[in-house]
Design a protein around this motif. Structure first.
Motif, PDB file in Angstrom:
ATOM      1  N   LEU A   1     -44.855   6.996-137.730  1.00 28.40           N
ATOM      2  CA  LEU A   1     -44.064   6.304-136.720  1.00 28.40           C
ATOM      3  C   LEU A   1     -44.256   4.794-136.723  1.00 28.40           C
ATOM      4  N   ARG A   2     -45.438   4.334-137.158  1.00 28.99           N
ATOM      5  CA  ARG A   2     -45.721   2.901-137.161  1.00 28.99           C
ATOM      6  C   ARG A   2     -46.943   2.630-138.020  1.00 28.99           C
TER       7      ARG A   2
ATOM      8  N   PRO B   1     -40.284   1.747-138.084  1.00 28.03           N
ATOM      9  CA  PRO B   1     -38.999   2.183-138.643  1.00 28.03           C
ATOM     10  C   PRO B   1     -38.043   2.714-137.587  1.00 28.03           C
ATOM     11  N   ALA B   2     -36.760   2.612-137.870  1.00 30.30           N
ATOM     12  CA  ALA B   2     -35.763   3.326-137.081  1.00 30.30           C
ATOM     13  C   ALA B   2     -36.013   4.820-137.286  1.00 30.30           C
ATOM     14  N   PRO B   3     -35.591   5.672-136.354  1.00 26.85           N
ATOM     15  CA  PRO B   3     -35.882   7.115-136.503  1.00 26.85           C
ATOM     16  C   PRO B   3     -35.487   7.700-137.854  1.00 26.85           C
TER      17      PRO B   3
ATOM     18  N   TRP C   1     -41.805  11.240-143.755  1.00 27.97           N
ATOM     19  CA  TRP C   1     -42.344  12.580-143.543  1.00 27.97           C
ATOM     20  C   TRP C   1     -43.443  12.849-144.566  1.00 27.97           C
ATOM     21  N   VAL C   2     -44.536  13.454-144.107  1.00 31.41           N
ATOM     22  CA  VAL C   2     -45.610  13.890-144.997  1.00 31.41           C
ATOM     23  C   VAL C   2     -45.598  15.411-144.957  1.00 31.41           C
ATOM     24  N   PRO C   3     -45.322  16.086-146.087  1.00 32.83           N
ATOM     25  CA  PRO C   3     -45.196  17.544-146.092  1.00 32.83           C
ATOM     26  C   PRO C   3     -46.542  18.226-145.873  1.00 32.83           C
TER      27      PRO C   3
END
Length: 147
Positions: A33-34, A110-112, A117-119
């Motif tokens: 998210l940041r 980031p924008a949504p 994503w980390v799998p």
């Protein structure tokens, strides 16, 4: 989504290195998210780069307990390491490669639709791929567990 913070505070960094490593559990996806990288001690305007990259091996460093952003949330299920002393094996090009001035630091929000994503069982790194001089560096990643 449960949110957590992983921080590395005031570490002397003399060369390119991984600041924070996040490893997702086998049953969960993580959402970055940041991220931020800052320094203290230098008043010189210098260009730097911060990257977020995937890895195939974990490397070693100092275990860090993720901090819950909501007091009622459970303990994080992912693992976090800071100030890596043995570098992980990188895979592919950086997902994020951000130039910044040390006086301002790097802040990636980031924008949504741009979140990384980390799998399950995946590894994500916050790195300084180059460094011109020894710096006292702090870094943070805010992330969410999904699943």
């Amino acid at each position: 989504m449960r949110r957590y913070s992983v921080q590395m505070n005031g570490i002397s960094v003399a060369a390119a290195k991984t600041l924070i490593r996040i490893t997702a559990p086998a049953t969960m996806v993580l959402l970055l998210l940041r991220a931020k990288i800052t320094q203290s001690g230098s008043v010189t305007s210098t260009q730097a780069r911060g990257t977020i990259q995937r890895a195939s091996t974990a490397g070693t460093g100092t275990a860090e307990t993720p901090e819950k952003l909501e007091s009622g949330d459970p303990v994080a299920t992912f693992t976090a390491i800071t100030d890596l002393t043995a570098e992980p094996t990188l895979t592919g090009d950086p997902i994020l490669d951000e130039g910044f001035n040390w006086l301002n630091g790097m802040l990636w929000v980031p924008a949504p639709e741009e979140r990384i994503w980390v799998p399950p069982s995946g590894i994500a790194l916050l790195r300084l791929p180059t460094l011109g001089a020894t710096m006292t560096v702090s870094a943070e990643i805010i992330l969410g567990e999904v699943g």
